[in-house]
Design a protein around this motif. Structure first.
Motif, PDB file in Angstrom:
ATOM      1  N   PHE A  17      26.443  35.588  45.461  1.00 25.51           N
ATOM      2  CA  PHE A  17      27.184  36.777  45.890  1.00 25.51           C
ATOM      3  C   PHE A  17      28.634  36.459  46.224  1.00 25.51           C
ATOM      4  N   HIS A  18      28.892  35.263  46.734  1.00 20.85           N
ATOM      5  CA  HIS A  18      30.276  34.864  46.991  1.00 20.85           C
ATOM      6  C   HIS A  18      30.343  33.362  47.194  1.00 20.85           C
ATOM      7  N   GLU A  19      31.535  32.833  47.096  1.00 19.38           N
ATOM      8  CA  GLU A  19      31.802  31.404  47.330  1.00 19.38           C
ATOM      9  C   GLU A  19      32.855  31.284  48.426  1.00 19.38           C
ATOM     10  N   GLY A  20      32.761  32.168  49.406  1.00 21.19           N
ATOM     11  CA  GLY A  20      33.722  32.145  50.494  1.00 21.19           C
ATOM     12  C   GLY A  20      34.718  33.278  50.434  1.00 21.19           C
ATOM     13  N   GLY A  21      34.817  33.932  49.286  1.00 22.91           N
ATOM     14  CA  GLY A  21      35.728  35.054  49.124  1.00 22.91           C
ATOM     15  C   GLY A  21      34.981  36.370  49.273  1.00 22.91           C
ATOM     16  N   PRO A  22      35.531  37.436  48.721  1.00 23.14           N
ATOM     17  CA  PRO A  22      34.887  38.746  48.831  1.00 23.14           C
ATOM     18  C   PRO A  22      33.508  38.746  48.165  1.00 23.14           C
ATOM     19  N   THR A  26      27.855  42.858  42.107  1.00 22.91           N
ATOM     20  CA  THR A  26      26.735  42.365  41.304  1.00 22.91           C
ATOM     21  C   THR A  26      26.761  40.846  41.342  1.00 22.91           C
ATOM     22  N   PRO A  27      25.695  40.207  41.797  1.00 19.50           N
ATOM     23  CA  PRO A  27      25.723  38.747  41.885  1.00 19.50           C
ATOM     24  C   PRO A  27      25.701  38.088  40.510  1.00 19.50           C
ATOM     25  N   LEU A  28      26.300  36.917  40.435  1.00 20.37           N
ATOM     26  CA  LEU A  28      26.178  36.072  39.259  1.00 20.37           C
ATOM     27  C   LEU A  28      24.786  35.464  39.277  1.00 20.37           C
ATOM     28  N   ARG A 144      37.735  29.722  29.936  1.00 21.09           N
ATOM     29  CA  ARG A 144      37.730  28.829  31.090  1.00 21.09           C
ATOM     30  C   ARG A 144      36.923  29.359  32.272  1.00 21.09           C
ATOM     31  N   SER A 145      36.858  30.679  32.439  1.00 28.32           N
ATOM     32  CA  SER A 145      36.156  31.266  33.582  1.00 28.32           C
ATOM     33  C   SER A 145      34.668  30.958  33.575  1.00 28.32           C
ATOM     34  N   HIS A 146      34.133  30.578  32.417  1.00 29.19           N
ATOM     35  CA  HIS A 146      32.695  30.322  32.295  1.00 29.19           C
ATOM     36  C   HIS A 146      32.363  28.831  32.284  1.00 29.19           C
ATOM     37  N   PHE A 147      33.381  27.965  32.383  1.00 30.55           N
ATOM     38  CA  PHE A 147      33.107  26.527  32.483  1.00 30.55           C
ATOM     39  C   PHE A 147      32.344  26.296  33.776  1.00 30.55           C
ATOM     40  N   HIS A 176      34.571  34.425  41.804  1.00 30.66           N
ATOM     41  CA  HIS A 176      35.959  34.205  42.238  1.00 30.66           C
ATOM     42  C   HIS A 176      36.760  33.339  41.270  1.00 30.66           C
ATOM     43  N   ASN A 177      36.389  33.291  39.982  1.00 35.01           N
ATOM     44  CA  ASN A 177      37.149  32.476  39.033  1.00 35.01           C
ATOM     45  C   ASN A 177      38.588  32.980  38.997  1.00 35.01           C
ATOM     46  N   ARG A 178      39.513  32.068  39.033  1.00 36.07           N
ATOM     47  CA  ARG A 178      40.934  32.410  38.977  1.00 36.07           C
ATOM     48  C   ARG A 178      41.759  31.231  38.474  1.00 36.07           C
ATOM     49  N   ALA A 179      41.169  30.498  37.514  1.00 33.31           N
ATOM     50  CA  ALA A 179      41.831  29.329  36.948  1.00 33.31           C
ATOM     51  C   ALA A 179      42.594  29.651  35.664  1.00 33.31           C
ATOM     52  N   GLY A 180      42.628  30.943  35.284  1.00 34.12           N
ATOM     53  CA  GLY A 180      43.415  31.337  34.116  1.00 34.12           C
ATOM     54  C   GLY A 180      42.725  31.039  32.802  1.00 34.12           C
ATOM     55  N   GLY A 181      43.528  30.994  31.746  1.00 34.13           N
ATOM     56  CA  GLY A 181      43.011  30.715  30.416  1.00 34.13           C
ATOM     57  C   GLY A 181      42.583  31.980  29.683  1.00 34.13           C
ATOM     58  N   LEU A 182      41.928  31.790  28.563  1.00 34.95           N
ATOM     59  CA  LEU A 182      41.452  32.888  27.737  1.00 34.95           C
ATOM     60  C   LEU A 182      40.451  33.722  28.519  1.00 34.95           C
TER      61      LEU A 182
END
Length: 194
Positions: A17-22, A26-28, A144-147, A176-182
């Motif tokens: 549900f979260h990794e410390g952020g909001p 829908t959970p991953l 990258r968001s799915h690595f 909370h992915n925010r590392a950029g990329g495609l």
């Protein structure tokens, strides 16, 4: 080749549900399925081991179907996948490599023909060893968001004469992915990369 002898199958699903952020609405979902099977080549060197790949195909399909059902979603909702194997100490790394084609093609088939290569890892280890199975997007390896990776292992497996074959799936990007990329929305879907 002898029939694939399965000692046990373990399926695991987590909801994040979260990794410390909001908190996500829908959970991953991230899941794994591991089959602990007899290694027919343990204890001796055999030159021609490729026939066992054909024997593993039905197991791969059954495992992919089982994991998809455990995740409780439709195939189109799976966005990430990976595979791996752990070979018991009586075997060799090459025995784990036999899972590449049966595991990968099984997931692609069950998920409707995804385009990206199914990332993989393997190792030889004693019972209780853990394996970090890599995850990438099902249609474009450069998203990258799915690595990600999913750690799997069992306290009693694999025994020396066994091997554990593993499939993993996820329903989306890291929370909370925010590392950029495609971005997944930008996938062209032509070559499995972009």
């Amino acid at each position: 080749m002898p029939e694939v002898m399965t000692r046990k199958i373990v399926t695991s699903v987590e909801e994040i549900f979260h990794e410390g952020g909001p908190r996500a609405n829908t959970p991953l979902k991230r899941g794994s399925v591991m089959a602990v099977i007899q290694n027919p080549y343990a204890g001796s060197y055999i030159e021609d081991i490729q026939p066992f790949m054909e024997d593993l195909k039905p197991l791969g399909v059954a495992m992919a179907q089982k994991l998809l059902a455990a995740l409780g979603v439709e195939a189109a909702q799976i966005e990430g996948y990976g595979k791996g194997s752990i070979v018991g100490t009586g075997g060799e790394l090459e025995h784990g490599a036999l899972w590449h084609a049966p595991g990968g093609y099984a997931m692609r088939d069950v998920l409707g023909g995804s385009k990206a290569i199914v990332p993989s890892t393997k190792k030889v280890g004693a019972a209780g060893v853990r394996l970090d199975v890599p995850v990438t997007h099902v249609d474009a390896s450069y998203v990258r968001s799915h690595f990600d990776s999913i750690e799997v292992g069992l306290n009693d497996s694999p025994r020396a004469e066994e091997m554990a074959v593993i499939l993993v799936m996820t329903t989306g990007a890291r929370i909370h992915n925010r590392a950029g990329g495609l971005d997944a929305k930008e996938i062209e879907g032509k070559d499995g990369l972009r």
